[in-house]
Design a protein around this motif. Structure first.
Motif, PDB file in Angstrom:
ATOM      1  N   CYS A   1     -53.354 -44.748  21.877  1.00 60.51           N
ATOM      2  CA  CYS A   1     -52.681 -46.016  22.168  1.00 60.51           C
ATOM      3  C   CYS A   1     -53.556 -46.883  23.071  1.00 60.51           C
ATOM      4  CB  CYS A   1     -51.335 -45.746  22.841  1.00 60.51           C
ATOM      5  SG  CYS A   1     -50.399 -47.246  23.229  1.00 60.51           S
ATOM      6  N   GLN A   2     -53.923 -48.067  22.572  1.00 63.25           N
ATOM      7  CA  GLN A   2     -54.759 -48.976  23.354  1.00 63.25           C
ATOM      8  C   GLN A   2     -54.015 -49.530  24.568  1.00 63.25           C
ATOM      9  OE1 GLN A   2     -57.919 -49.619  23.055  1.00 63.25           O
ATOM     10  NE2 GLN A   2     -58.305 -48.592  21.117  1.00 63.25           N
ATOM     11  N   MET A   3     -52.682 -49.580  24.491  1.00 62.78           N
ATOM     12  CA  MET A   3     -51.916 -50.123  25.614  1.00 62.78           C
ATOM     13  C   MET A   3     -52.083 -49.264  26.870  1.00 62.78           C
ATOM     14  SD  MET A   3     -48.044 -51.605  25.698  1.00 62.78           S
ATOM     15  CE  MET A   3     -48.554 -53.090  24.834  1.00 62.78           C
ATOM     16  N   ARG A   4     -52.303 -47.973  26.671  1.00 58.87           N
ATOM     17  CA  ARG A   4     -52.550 -47.099  27.820  1.00 58.87           C
ATOM     18  C   ARG A   4     -53.798 -47.564  28.571  1.00 58.87           C
ATOM     19  NH1 ARG A   4     -55.013 -41.876  28.525  1.00 58.87           N
ATOM     20  NH2 ARG A   4     -53.976 -40.722  30.189  1.00 58.87           N
ATOM     21  N   ARG A   5     -54.838 -47.939  27.817  1.00 53.87           N
ATOM     22  CA  ARG A   5     -56.052 -48.479  28.445  1.00 53.87           C
ATOM     23  C   ARG A   5     -55.724 -49.763  29.204  1.00 53.87           C
ATOM     24  NH1 ARG A   5     -60.306 -52.059  26.179  1.00 53.87           N
ATOM     25  NH2 ARG A   5     -59.191 -51.936  24.193  1.00 53.87           N
ATOM     26  N   GLY A   6     -54.849 -50.572  28.625  1.00 54.50           N
ATOM     27  CA  GLY A   6     -54.469 -51.818  29.281  1.00 54.50           C
ATOM     28  C   GLY A   6     -53.812 -51.583  30.631  1.00 54.50           C
ATOM     29  N   PHE A   7     -52.892 -50.610  30.681  1.00 49.58           N
ATOM     30  CA  PHE A   7     -52.237 -50.288  31.954  1.00 49.58           C
ATOM     31  C   PHE A   7     -53.253 -49.764  32.972  1.00 49.58           C
ATOM     32  CE2 PHE A   7     -48.150 -49.895  29.490  1.00 49.58           C
ATOM     33  CZ  PHE A   7     -47.451 -50.851  30.215  1.00 49.58           C
ATOM     34  N   ILE A   8     -54.114 -48.858  32.531  1.00 49.12           N
ATOM     35  CA  ILE A   8     -55.050 -48.198  33.456  1.00 49.12           C
ATOM     36  C   ILE A   8     -56.159 -49.129  33.936  1.00 49.12           C
ATOM     37  CG2 ILE A   8     -56.791 -46.349  33.648  1.00 49.12           C
ATOM     38  CD1 ILE A   8     -55.084 -44.715  31.691  1.00 49.12           C
ATOM     39  N   LYS A   9     -56.674 -49.956  33.030  1.00 47.87           N
ATOM     40  CA  LYS A   9     -57.872 -50.748  33.351  1.00 47.87           C
ATOM     41  C   LYS A   9     -57.623 -52.236  33.604  1.00 47.87           C
ATOM     42  CE  LYS A   9     -60.826 -47.336  32.972  1.00 47.87           C
ATOM     43  NZ  LYS A   9     -61.536 -46.827  34.169  1.00 47.87           N
ATOM     44  N   ALA A  10     -56.520 -52.778  33.083  1.00 50.69           N
ATOM     45  CA  ALA A  10     -56.269 -54.214  33.247  1.00 50.69           C
ATOM     46  C   ALA A  10     -55.143 -54.506  34.233  1.00 50.69           C
ATOM     47  CB  ALA A  10     -55.950 -54.855  31.893  1.00 50.69           C
ATOM     48  N   ARG A  11     -54.161 -53.587  34.322  1.00 48.68           N
ATOM     49  CA  ARG A  11     -52.996 -53.850  35.177  1.00 48.68           C
ATOM     50  C   ARG A  11     -52.871 -52.840  36.322  1.00 48.68           C
ATOM     51  NH1 ARG A  11     -47.965 -54.768  31.162  1.00 48.68           N
ATOM     52  NH2 ARG A  11     -46.938 -54.794  33.195  1.00 48.68           N
ATOM     53  N   GLN A  12     -53.987 -52.196  36.653  1.00 48.05           N
ATOM     54  CA  GLN A  12     -53.945 -51.113  37.643  1.00 48.05           C
ATOM     55  C   GLN A  12     -53.579 -51.561  39.052  1.00 48.05           C
ATOM     56  OE1 GLN A  12     -56.643 -52.564  36.471  1.00 48.05           O
ATOM     57  NE2 GLN A  12     -58.518 -52.063  37.556  1.00 48.05           N
ATOM     58  N   HIS A  13     -53.649 -52.866  39.316  1.00 48.75           N
ATOM     59  CA  HIS A  13     -53.329 -53.346  40.670  1.00 48.75           C
ATOM     60  C   HIS A  13     -51.861 -53.761  40.834  1.00 48.75           C
ATOM     61  CE1 HIS A  13     -57.513 -53.067  41.657  1.00 48.75           C
ATOM     62  NE2 HIS A  13     -57.856 -53.938  40.734  1.00 48.75           N
TER      63      HIS A  13
ATOM     64  N   PHE B   1     -50.761 -59.512  26.514  1.00 47.99           N
ATOM     65  CA  PHE B   1     -51.125 -58.127  26.832  1.00 47.99           C
ATOM     66  C   PHE B   1     -51.009 -57.209  25.614  1.00 47.99           C
ATOM     67  CE2 PHE B   1     -49.681 -53.885  28.456  1.00 47.99           C
ATOM     68  CZ  PHE B   1     -50.881 -53.491  29.039  1.00 47.99           C
ATOM     69  N   SER B   2     -49.885 -57.283  24.896  1.00 47.43           N
ATOM     70  CA  SER B   2     -49.654 -56.368  23.769  1.00 47.43           C
ATOM     71  C   SER B   2     -50.511 -56.691  22.546  1.00 47.43           C
ATOM     72  CB  SER B   2     -48.170 -56.371  23.366  1.00 47.43           C
ATOM     73  OG  SER B   2     -47.783 -57.649  22.903  1.00 47.43           O
ATOM     74  N   GLN B   3     -51.111 -57.885  22.521  1.00 47.31           N
ATOM     75  CA  GLN B   3     -52.009 -58.232  21.425  1.00 47.31           C
ATOM     76  C   GLN B   3     -53.430 -57.770  21.738  1.00 47.31           C
ATOM     77  OE1 GLN B   3     -49.864 -62.410  21.351  1.00 47.31           O
ATOM     78  NE2 GLN B   3     -51.402 -62.377  19.731  1.00 47.31           N
ATOM     79  N   ILE B   4     -53.789 -57.883  23.002  1.00 49.17           N
ATOM     80  CA  ILE B   4     -55.137 -57.466  23.424  1.00 49.17           C
ATOM     81  C   ILE B   4     -55.231 -55.949  23.482  1.00 49.17           C
ATOM     82  CG2 ILE B   4     -56.857 -57.617  25.285  1.00 49.17           C
ATOM     83  CD1 ILE B   4     -55.394 -60.317  26.062  1.00 49.17           C
ATOM     84  N   PHE B   5     -54.137 -55.322  23.950  1.00 49.44           N
ATOM     85  CA  PHE B   5     -54.077 -53.855  24.038  1.00 49.44           C
ATOM     86  C   PHE B   5     -52.868 -53.389  23.208  1.00 49.44           C
ATOM     87  CE2 PHE B   5     -55.858 -55.424  28.074  1.00 49.44           C
ATOM     88  CZ  PHE B   5     -57.099 -54.786  28.079  1.00 49.44           C
ATOM     89  N   PRO B   6     -52.991 -53.352  21.890  1.00 53.07           N
ATOM     90  CA  PRO B   6     -51.837 -53.058  21.031  1.00 53.07           C
ATOM     91  C   PRO B   6     -51.263 -51.665  21.241  1.00 53.07           C
ATOM     92  CG  PRO B   6     -53.876 -53.222  19.746  1.00 53.07           C
ATOM     93  CD  PRO B   6     -54.207 -53.643  21.132  1.00 53.07           C
ATOM     94  N   PRO B   7     -49.926 -51.568  21.212  1.00 51.22           N
ATOM     95  CA  PRO B   7     -49.266 -50.268  21.393  1.00 51.22           C
ATOM     96  C   PRO B   7     -49.291 -49.441  20.105  1.00 51.22           C
ATOM     97  CG  PRO B   7     -47.632 -51.961  21.015  1.00 51.22           C
ATOM     98  CD  PRO B   7     -48.958 -52.674  21.067  1.00 51.22           C
TER      99      PRO B   7
END
Length: 277
Positions: free
Chosen positions: A28-40, A243-249
């Motif tokens: 799941c690419q969205m996991r990368r989004g949470f870890i690397k884009a929204r980690q703060h 977010f969900s388009q850049i890091f699709p679930p």
């Protein structure tokens, strides 16, 4: 471009960008989004700060190996396992962690894999981010991060990079390939090989070695991953509502094991909320 804006790569990022062979349905690419884009974000930060039992076992096992070799006399003492457990403050951990780590320490005490080896690097596992390796080529440049558990010199003179595993962790060859790319910069004069060793099952992987041409290909692959991820981060900074388009679930049964299932709107599994009294 500042240091923080320069593309970077690591095995962790590679695993977040592309699934291991045969694991596409779980990726799941969205996991990368949470870890690397929204980690703060506070909610994401809190979830990232949680240490699971398997993670704690892996960390304490690594620390245990370090302590055995930092205090070598403990390998020859009948109470060596108990002494290392005390150094690790193992009694402060839950029952499952205590039992499994004690089993790992006992097995290692009985058969110390690194005994007699010319070890040039052995980490505790809690040193934090390693220094970046600057990869500069004609067509690309990026920061490479590679945290190695152990490096020793073989009798042949070859550099052997060893990665410790615990539990049912799989041996992902890509991780070894990242170590071998790092070694060409950190130890440029030495031929390098890599392998994995599961401390719980005392299982060794095959030795992994590659040609210079294969290493060039891996390095280019890492450069592509670094560039793609940097572009995704920039897209998110400019349009965070996408977010969900850049890091699709990729929702499914695996959502149950995702650390972000409680805040992900696409998750098929929601952890039960604790009732406040």
């Amino acid at each position: 471009m500042s240091i923080s804006e320069r593309p970077f790569a690591s095995y962790h990022l590679w695993s977040l960008v592309a699934p291991a062979a045969g694991q596409q349905h779980l990726h799941c690419q969205m996991r990368r989004g949470f870890i690397k884009a929204r980690q703060h974000e506070p909610q994401v930060q809190a979830l990232l700060a949680k240490v699971t039992a398997p993670q704690r076992i892996g960390l304490l096992a690594q620390k245990g190996i370090y302590e055995f070799h930092h205090n070598r006399h403990l390998l020859n003492q009948s109470d060596g396992v108990q002494k290392v457990a005390e150094l690790l403050k193992l009694a402060h951990s839950c029952e499952e962690v205590q039992q499994r780590v004690l089993q790992i320490l006992t097995k290692y005490h009985d058969e110390p894999l690194l005994s007699g080896k010319r070890v040039i690097l052995l980490t505790r596992g809690d040193e934090g981010f390693p220094k970046p390796i600057w990869v500069e080529q004609k067509h690309y440049s990026f920061r490479l991060y590679a945290t190695m558990d152990c490096v020793f010199i073989e009798s042949t003179g070859a550099l052997h990079i060893l990665d410790f595993k615990t539990g049912k962790s799989t041996f992902d060859r890509r991780q070894a390939l990242v170590y071998l790319v790092a070694a060409r910069y950190l130890y440029p004069r030495q031929k390098a090989v890599a392998s994995f060793y599961n401390l719980e099952f005392c299982k060794k992987s095959d030795l992994i070695s590659v040609t210079r041409g294969e290493l060039d290909f891996v390095e280019f692959e890492l450069a592509s991953i670094a560039q793609k991820h940097q572009e995704d981060l920039q897209k998110y900074q400019q349009q965070n509502h996408k977010f969900s388009q850049i890091f699709p679930p990729n929702p499914g049964y695996h959502c149950k094991f995702c650390p972000f299932n409680s805040i992900c709107e696409f998750s098929t599994f929601k952890a039960p909320q604790k009732v406040q009294h």
